[in-house]
Scaffold this active site. Sequence first.
Site, PDB file in Angstrom:
ATOM      1  N   LYS A  31       3.169   7.957  -0.587  1.00  0.00           N
ATOM      2  CA  LYS A  31       4.388   8.321  -1.289  1.00  0.00           C
ATOM      3  C   LYS A  31       4.547   9.842  -1.192  1.00  0.00           C
ATOM      4  O   LYS A  31       3.562  10.583  -1.276  1.00  0.00           O
ATOM      5  CB  LYS A  31       4.323   7.862  -2.754  1.00  0.00           C
ATOM      6  N   HIS A  73      12.512  -2.192  -5.621  1.00  0.00           N
ATOM      7  CA  HIS A  73      11.694  -2.533  -4.453  1.00  0.00           C
ATOM      8  C   HIS A  73      11.268  -4.011  -4.500  1.00  0.00           C
ATOM      9  O   HIS A  73      11.408  -4.742  -3.528  1.00  0.00           O
ATOM     10  CB  HIS A  73      10.459  -1.626  -4.425  1.00  0.00           C
ATOM     11  N   SER A  86      11.676   3.615  -0.888  1.00  0.00           N
ATOM     12  CA  SER A  86      11.270   4.004   0.472  1.00  0.00           C
ATOM     13  C   SER A  86      12.147   5.119   1.021  1.00  0.00           C
ATOM     14  O   SER A  86      11.656   6.051   1.668  1.00  0.00           O
ATOM     15  CB  SER A  86      11.330   2.801   1.427  1.00  0.00           C
ATOM     16  N   GLN A 115       3.272 -10.437   1.954  1.00  0.00           N
ATOM     17  CA  GLN A 115       2.944  -9.012   1.920  1.00  0.00           C
ATOM     18  C   GLN A 115       1.622  -8.832   1.179  1.00  0.00           C
ATOM     19  O   GLN A 115       1.424  -9.411   0.117  1.00  0.00           O
ATOM     20  CB  GLN A 115       4.069  -8.261   1.198  1.00  0.00           C
ATOM     21  N   TYR A 141       0.673  -1.147   8.568  1.00  0.00           N
ATOM     22  CA  TYR A 141       0.809   0.300   8.710  1.00  0.00           C
ATOM     23  C   TYR A 141       0.321   0.990   7.448  1.00  0.00           C
ATOM     24  O   TYR A 141       0.422   0.438   6.351  1.00  0.00           O
ATOM     25  CB  TYR A 141       2.265   0.706   8.999  1.00  0.00           C
ATOM     26  N   PRO A 142      -0.231   2.198   7.627  1.00  0.00           N
ATOM     27  CA  PRO A 142      -0.606   2.968   6.448  1.00  0.00           C
ATOM     28  C   PRO A 142       0.612   3.738   5.940  1.00  0.00           C
ATOM     29  O   PRO A 142       1.483   4.108   6.743  1.00  0.00           O
ATOM     30  CB  PRO A 142      -1.671   3.926   6.981  1.00  0.00           C
ATOM     31  N   MET A 143       0.697   3.948   4.654  1.00  0.00           N
ATOM     32  CA  MET A 143       1.792   4.768   4.111  1.00  0.00           C
ATOM     33  C   MET A 143       1.354   5.547   2.876  1.00  0.00           C
ATOM     34  O   MET A 143       0.339   5.243   2.251  1.00  0.00           O
ATOM     35  CB  MET A 143       3.038   3.927   3.819  1.00  0.00           C
TER      36      MET A 143
HETATM   37  O1  76R Z   1       3.588  -7.584  -6.322  1.00  0.00           O
HETATM   38  C1  76R Z   1       4.732  -8.013  -6.644  1.00  0.00           C
HETATM   39  O2  76R Z   1       5.198  -9.095  -6.239  1.00  0.00           O
HETATM   40  C2  76R Z   1       5.563  -7.159  -7.541  1.00  0.00           C
HETATM   41  C3  76R Z   1       6.525  -6.402  -6.820  1.00  0.00           C
HETATM   42  C4  76R Z   1       5.940  -5.458  -5.775  1.00  0.00           C
HETATM   43  C5  76R Z   1       5.122  -4.341  -5.993  1.00  0.00           C
HETATM   44  C6  76R Z   1       4.539  -3.816  -7.272  1.00  0.00           C
HETATM   45  C7  76R Z   1       6.210  -5.534  -4.374  1.00  0.00           C
HETATM   46  C8  76R Z   1       6.958  -6.528  -3.765  1.00  0.00           C
HETATM   47  N1  76R Z   1       5.620  -4.463  -3.759  1.00  0.00           N
HETATM   48  C9  76R Z   1       4.947  -3.719  -4.700  1.00  0.00           C
HETATM   49  C10 76R Z   1       4.204  -2.562  -4.499  1.00  0.00           C
HETATM   50 MN1  76R Z   1       5.890  -3.885  -1.802  1.00  0.00          MN
HETATM   51  N2  76R Z   1       6.182  -3.358   0.113  1.00  0.00           N
HETATM   52  C11 76R Z   1       5.865  -2.129   0.641  1.00  0.00           C
HETATM   53  C12 76R Z   1       6.414  -2.052   1.960  1.00  0.00           C
HETATM   54  O3  76R Z   1       8.256  -0.224   4.653  1.00  0.00           O
HETATM   55  C13 76R Z   1       8.484   0.250   3.527  1.00  0.00           C
HETATM   56  O4  76R Z   1       9.540   0.849   3.269  1.00  0.00           O
HETATM   57  C14 76R Z   1       7.458   0.122   2.456  1.00  0.00           C
HETATM   58  C15 76R Z   1       6.342  -0.831   2.845  1.00  0.00           C
HETATM   59  C16 76R Z   1       7.032  -3.266   2.235  1.00  0.00           C
HETATM   60  C17 76R Z   1       7.730  -3.670   3.504  1.00  0.00           C
HETATM   61  C18 76R Z   1       6.891  -4.078   1.052  1.00  0.00           C
HETATM   62  C19 76R Z   1       7.378  -5.363   0.916  1.00  0.00           C
HETATM   63  N3  76R Z   1       4.834  -2.185  -2.160  1.00  0.00           N
HETATM   64  C20 76R Z   1       4.192  -1.850  -3.309  1.00  0.00           C
HETATM   65  C21 76R Z   1       3.493  -0.601  -3.128  1.00  0.00           C
HETATM   66  C22 76R Z   1       2.619   0.113  -4.175  1.00  0.00           C
HETATM   67  C23 76R Z   1       3.468   1.155  -4.834  1.00  0.00           C
HETATM   68  C24 76R Z   1       2.891   1.690  -6.127  1.00  0.00           C
HETATM   69  O5  76R Z   1       2.118   1.010  -6.792  1.00  0.00           O
HETATM   70  O6  76R Z   1       3.254   2.830  -6.481  1.00  0.00           O
HETATM   71  C25 76R Z   1       3.750  -0.190  -1.831  1.00  0.00           C
HETATM   72  C26 76R Z   1       3.232   1.050  -1.147  1.00  0.00           C
HETATM   73  C27 76R Z   1       4.609  -1.183  -1.238  1.00  0.00           C
HETATM   74  C28 76R Z   1       5.132  -1.099   0.018  1.00  0.00           C
HETATM   75  N4  76R Z   1       7.019  -5.604  -1.513  1.00  0.00           N
HETATM   76  C29 76R Z   1       7.223  -6.624  -2.416  1.00  0.00           C
HETATM   77  C30 76R Z   1       7.397  -6.080  -0.261  1.00  0.00           C
HETATM   78  C31 76R Z   1       7.849  -7.441  -0.402  1.00  0.00           C
HETATM   79  C32 76R Z   1       8.333  -8.317   0.757  1.00  0.00           C
HETATM   80  C33 76R Z   1       7.733  -7.765  -1.728  1.00  0.00           C
HETATM   81  C34 76R Z   1       8.074  -9.094  -2.395  1.00  0.00           C
HETATM   82  C35 76R Z   1       6.837  -9.916  -2.393  1.00  0.00           C
HETATM   83  C36 76R Z   1       6.977 -11.147  -3.207  1.00  0.00           C
HETATM   84  O7  76R Z   1       7.763 -11.134  -4.171  1.00  0.00           O
HETATM   85  O8  76R Z   1       6.286 -12.122  -2.885  1.00  0.00           O
END
Ligand code: 76R
Length: 281
Positions: free
Chosen positions: A182, A205, A256, A218, A178-180
């Site tokens: 902030k 997060h 989120s 992810q 899905y696209p999202m």
């Molecule tokens: O990359 C990393 O492992 C570091 C931690 C991390 C970052 C920086 C991380 C971990 N994410 C990051 C960035 Mn994410 N993520 C989402 C969604 O549905 C929602 O509410 C939001 C959609 C999910 C489900 C998700 C899952 N993440 C981001 C960013 C960029 C934000 C920015 O830079 O400002 C977005 C938009 C985003 C959205 N995130 C994780 C997950 C999961 C499962 C992890 C753990 C992954 C792992 O540790 O292997």
Amino acid sequence: MSTSATEPVAAIEPPQTVEGWYVLHEAFHLDWPRWRALSTDQRHTAIDGLLGWLRRDAGSGAGDSAGDSAAYAVVGQKADLLFLHYRPTIAHLHQAQTARQRLAIAAYCRDAGSFVSVTEASLYEAGAHARAALQRQGLSPSDPGYADALERETATARRGLEQRLRQPIPVRSHLCWYPMSKRRGEQHNWYAMTLDQRRHLMRGHGQLGQLFRDQVTQVVSGAIGLDDWEWAVDLHADDPLTFKKLVTAMRYDGASAHYAEFGPFWIGLRQDDEGLRRLLS
Ligand code: 76R
């Protein structure tokens, strides 16, 4: 003067980011009545062409063929087929797109949406360590050369991430993408918070996300300046219930709950050659 989360402050900085593959999601409806009206031979030739394109274009070798491609059957009426492409440049994505337009099956496909982005990791934590180190060295953000010094301080973290951002498409049976964006609302504006405030939220997060690490792969790709939303979120899992559990958990997490805006959700079933043949025969 005190500053609130919603007041623009001079110190607002974007996070440093590292980028990898360029990403194209492209979805299609198949014109089933016209497709079925073809002879079995014509259909098989067209399927061979499609599989050849996916394979030729999906090599994870070097140069022009670097990257990956995968096909998904879409569940629901948003589309029938979804192709996901990772490539070294935007031009390579375009190459995959134009090659697909020349396939025999393209005459039976109707566009159902596309999204262009680039795999991205933000350096909230590594960036904070680097800033602290530079501060200890007496450097301030307004000093000339600060940006270069910051780049040097984060070089090791970048190298580690660059590799992670150029992996093949995760091989899991289900895709949820899905696209999202902030939020930039009056009360909650992600882009008006300080780097530290955003880092704090991203830490929460990441910690929550880690609980799902074994079940979900992810892939976040950034799309600011590239497409109509700010990120594409791709979740790859073998059990689709994990999508619901993970996305629900995220909804209750600060980053989120207050700051996420979502586009349409797409659910796909990964298809290998045999799967695509069965689906289209
Ligand atoms: O990359 C990393 O492992 C570091 C931690 C991390 C970052 C920086 C991380 C971990 N994410 C990051 C960035 Mn994410 N993520 C989402 C969604 O549905 C929602 O509410 C939001 C959609 C999910 C489900 C998700 C899952 N993440 C981001 C960013 C960029 C934000 C920015 O830079 O400002 C977005 C938009 C985003 C959205 N995130 C994780 C997950 C999961 C499962 C992890 C753990 C992954 C792992 O540790 O292997």
